[in-house]
Design a protein around this motif. Sequence first.
Motif, PDB file in Angstrom:
ATOM      1  N   HIS A   1      -3.750  15.138 -24.752  1.00  0.00           N
ATOM      2  CA  HIS A   1      -3.313  16.444 -25.258  1.00  0.00           C
ATOM      3  C   HIS A   1      -1.787  16.538 -25.261  1.00  0.00           C
ATOM      4  CE1 HIS A   1      -7.297  18.759 -24.276  1.00  0.00           C
ATOM      5  NE2 HIS A   1      -7.372  18.059 -25.375  1.00  0.00           N
ATOM      6  N   ALA A   2      -1.157  16.076 -24.185  1.00  0.00           N
ATOM      7  CA  ALA A   2       0.306  16.136 -24.095  1.00  0.00           C
ATOM      8  C   ALA A   2       0.951  15.315 -25.210  1.00  0.00           C
ATOM      9  CB  ALA A   2       0.767  15.628 -22.729  1.00  0.00           C
ATOM     10  N   ALA A   3       0.370  14.156 -25.488  1.00  0.00           N
ATOM     11  CA  ALA A   3       0.908  13.310 -26.561  1.00  0.00           C
ATOM     12  C   ALA A   3       0.676  13.942 -27.930  1.00  0.00           C
ATOM     13  CB  ALA A   3       0.260  11.932 -26.497  1.00  0.00           C
ATOM     14  N   ALA A   4      -0.528  14.480 -28.130  1.00  0.00           N
ATOM     15  CA  ALA A   4      -0.854  15.085 -29.428  1.00  0.00           C
ATOM     16  C   ALA A   4       0.013  16.295 -29.723  1.00  0.00           C
ATOM     17  CB  ALA A   4      -2.330  15.469 -29.458  1.00  0.00           C
ATOM     18  N   GLN A   5       0.361  17.043 -28.693  1.00  0.00           N
ATOM     19  CA  GLN A   5       1.229  18.205 -28.888  1.00  0.00           C
ATOM     20  C   GLN A   5       2.587  17.780 -29.454  1.00  0.00           C
ATOM     21  OE1 GLN A   5       1.741  20.537 -25.338  1.00  0.00           O
ATOM     22  NE2 GLN A   5       2.917  22.133 -26.367  1.00  0.00           N
ATOM     23  N   ILE A   6       3.072  16.647 -28.998  1.00  0.00           N
ATOM     24  CA  ILE A   6       4.350  16.120 -29.493  1.00  0.00           C
ATOM     25  C   ILE A   6       4.194  15.544 -30.894  1.00  0.00           C
ATOM     26  CG2 ILE A   6       6.177  14.414 -29.086  1.00  0.00           C
ATOM     27  CD1 ILE A   6       6.085  16.637 -26.984  1.00  0.00           C
TER      28      ILE A   6
ATOM     29  N   VAL B   1     -13.669  10.766 -22.093  1.00  0.00           N
ATOM     30  CA  VAL B   1     -12.388  11.234 -22.631  1.00  0.00           C
ATOM     31  C   VAL B   1     -12.361  11.054 -24.142  1.00  0.00           C
ATOM     32  CG1 VAL B   1      -9.887  10.835 -22.655  1.00  0.00           C
ATOM     33  CG2 VAL B   1     -11.142  10.760 -20.489  1.00  0.00           C
ATOM     34  N   LEU B   2     -12.853   9.918 -24.613  1.00  0.00           N
ATOM     35  CA  LEU B   2     -12.901   9.649 -26.049  1.00  0.00           C
ATOM     36  C   LEU B   2     -13.726  10.699 -26.772  1.00  0.00           C
ATOM     37  CD1 LEU B   2     -12.419   7.793 -28.518  1.00  0.00           C
ATOM     38  CD2 LEU B   2     -14.428   6.481 -27.793  1.00  0.00           C
ATOM     39  N   GLU B   3     -14.882  11.019 -26.214  1.00  0.00           N
ATOM     40  CA  GLU B   3     -15.751  12.016 -26.837  1.00  0.00           C
ATOM     41  C   GLU B   3     -15.085  13.393 -26.870  1.00  0.00           C
ATOM     42  OE1 GLU B   3     -20.172  14.027 -26.109  1.00  0.00           O
ATOM     43  OE2 GLU B   3     -19.687  12.087 -25.209  1.00  0.00           O
ATOM     44  N   GLN B   4     -14.472  13.785 -25.776  1.00  0.00           N
ATOM     45  CA  GLN B   4     -13.824  15.095 -25.707  1.00  0.00           C
ATOM     46  C   GLN B   4     -12.638  15.168 -26.670  1.00  0.00           C
ATOM     47  OE1 GLN B   4     -12.962  15.111 -21.526  1.00  0.00           O
ATOM     48  NE2 GLN B   4     -14.858  16.156 -20.978  1.00  0.00           N
ATOM     49  N   ALA B   5     -11.879  14.085 -26.743  1.00  0.00           N
ATOM     50  CA  ALA B   5     -10.709  14.060 -27.629  1.00  0.00           C
ATOM     51  C   ALA B   5     -11.118  14.021 -29.093  1.00  0.00           C
ATOM     52  CB  ALA B   5      -9.827  12.865 -27.288  1.00  0.00           C
ATOM     53  N   THR B   6     -12.304  13.503 -29.357  1.00  0.00           N
ATOM     54  CA  THR B   6     -12.840  13.527 -30.722  1.00  0.00           C
ATOM     55  C   THR B   6     -13.290  14.943 -31.073  1.00  0.00           C
ATOM     56  OG1 THR B   6     -13.607  11.232 -30.526  1.00  0.00           O
ATOM     57  CG2 THR B   6     -14.591  12.567 -32.260  1.00  0.00           C
ATOM     58  N   ALA B   7     -13.974  15.568 -30.147  1.00  0.00           N
ATOM     59  CA  ALA B   7     -14.539  16.902 -30.400  1.00  0.00           C
ATOM     60  C   ALA B   7     -13.473  17.959 -30.620  1.00  0.00           C
ATOM     61  CB  ALA B   7     -15.449  17.301 -29.239  1.00  0.00           C
ATOM     62  N   ASP B   8     -12.354  17.862 -29.913  1.00  0.00           N
ATOM     63  CA  ASP B   8     -11.338  18.923 -30.034  1.00  0.00           C
ATOM     64  C   ASP B   8     -10.229  18.603 -31.036  1.00  0.00           C
ATOM     65  OD1 ASP B   8      -9.534  17.214 -28.760  1.00  0.00           O
ATOM     66  OD2 ASP B   8      -9.558  18.279 -26.849  1.00  0.00           O
ATOM     67  N   GLY B   9     -10.372  17.492 -31.764  1.00  0.00           N
ATOM     68  CA  GLY B   9      -9.419  17.173 -32.822  1.00  0.00           C
ATOM     69  C   GLY B   9      -8.197  16.396 -32.381  1.00  0.00           C
ATOM     70  N   THR B  10      -8.105  16.094 -31.100  1.00  0.00           N
ATOM     71  CA  THR B  10      -6.932  15.368 -30.595  1.00  0.00           C
ATOM     72  C   THR B  10      -6.783  14.000 -31.254  1.00  0.00           C
ATOM     73  OG1 THR B  10      -7.039  16.483 -28.458  1.00  0.00           O
ATOM     74  CG2 THR B  10      -5.855  14.395 -28.525  1.00  0.00           C
TER      75      THR B  10
END
Length: 412
Positions: free
Chosen positions: A302-307, A328-337
Amino acid sequence: MKPQTMAEKILSQRSGKTVYAGDLAVVEVDEVMIVDSIAESVIKVLDRELETTPKFPERVSIVIDHVAPASSVNVAKSHQVAREYAARTGVKLFDVGRGICHQVLMEEGLAFPGAIVLGSDSHSTTYGAVAAFGTGMGATDIALAAASGKTWLKVPESVKVTLTGELNAGVTAKDVALEMIRVLTADGGTYMSIEIHAGDRFTRGERMTLANLCVEAGAKAGLVVPGGEILTDYGYTIPEWVYPDEGARYVNEITIDLGALTPRMSVPSYVDNVEEVTALRGIKVDQVFIGTCTNGRLEDLHAAAQILQGRKVAPNVRLLVIPASSEVLEQATADGTLLTLIRSGATLSTPGCGPCMGRHQGVLAPGEVCVSTSNRNFIGRMGDKDAKIYLASPAVAAATAVMGVISLPEDL
């Protein structure tokens, strides 16, 4: 009874007698973790030297994460041996793609307050994030622990690290950990327990970062004192006996004022060679790596994606992003990260250790410079001996990927 440190408390409880630094303790082991890179050696000791199988197979895990998927025929053969052993003995197997051992054990609830967790990986200190005594051991000791369900330890001396104040914007737990190592030095905690008093600050993931890096000061264990409801929110039960006593004896005590910290970087080629990022601005980079057991969690992505949102990775820079686990992969896929990261130009790889130990998925060529969110920057760590590795937080790594030179988010 004399006041006890956190390490003394846990080892006393698990050995069934009161022990202090310097004593020998035989303790029950709650989890034995074996990584793929050493699994074949552990299995040989169990099969050929001890001629036995794990006493409690349900307390033993094999995690295929260090070179996953296999990078060569020889690695594939060692993975095959590990899979066959798990099937034969009933030990738990976390196969390719499940993720990095420390992240997986935490997600599976196999590390918990007051537990003894042994791992065939030096960064097993990570389990101290949830007040478990986690420590790394070699193949023979790991095999003996699996065979007997016990191990012996010399109770370590303890170093007390007290965190005061509050972090400023842009400063992270990674910066705190690097500052701690700078102050203690690479051998300042050798065979000691680094006991971190953080109050109710930091998430579980941030506490994992703090505990993970304790081994870079030589620590046998890194224990973050539970505070507030951070751990209970995850469903952990925290026994009262875990907490250190007032008046416990420490061989060294340091205090870090969080409000005085700025973003930090570990500069080649020693982890305790720490400088402010502002002093390193402008150094050209070839690769940026965001991941590992230090900083590959959802909050790090999330911190990286925000940048990286709406921005592109600089030309001639490779940005590698490897989630710490399938969860983590699944969660980052689900929230668009992940979509944000891919659109910026990042390359994604299988959850696992990736290029951290220089075996595959992004090793460095001679003279290349990498900014990594990992935990080690030794010569040859991620590839060629003439490559250079700078350690930083995910936010600094992401800003650097966009700029093409070492940068802070405020430089964008």
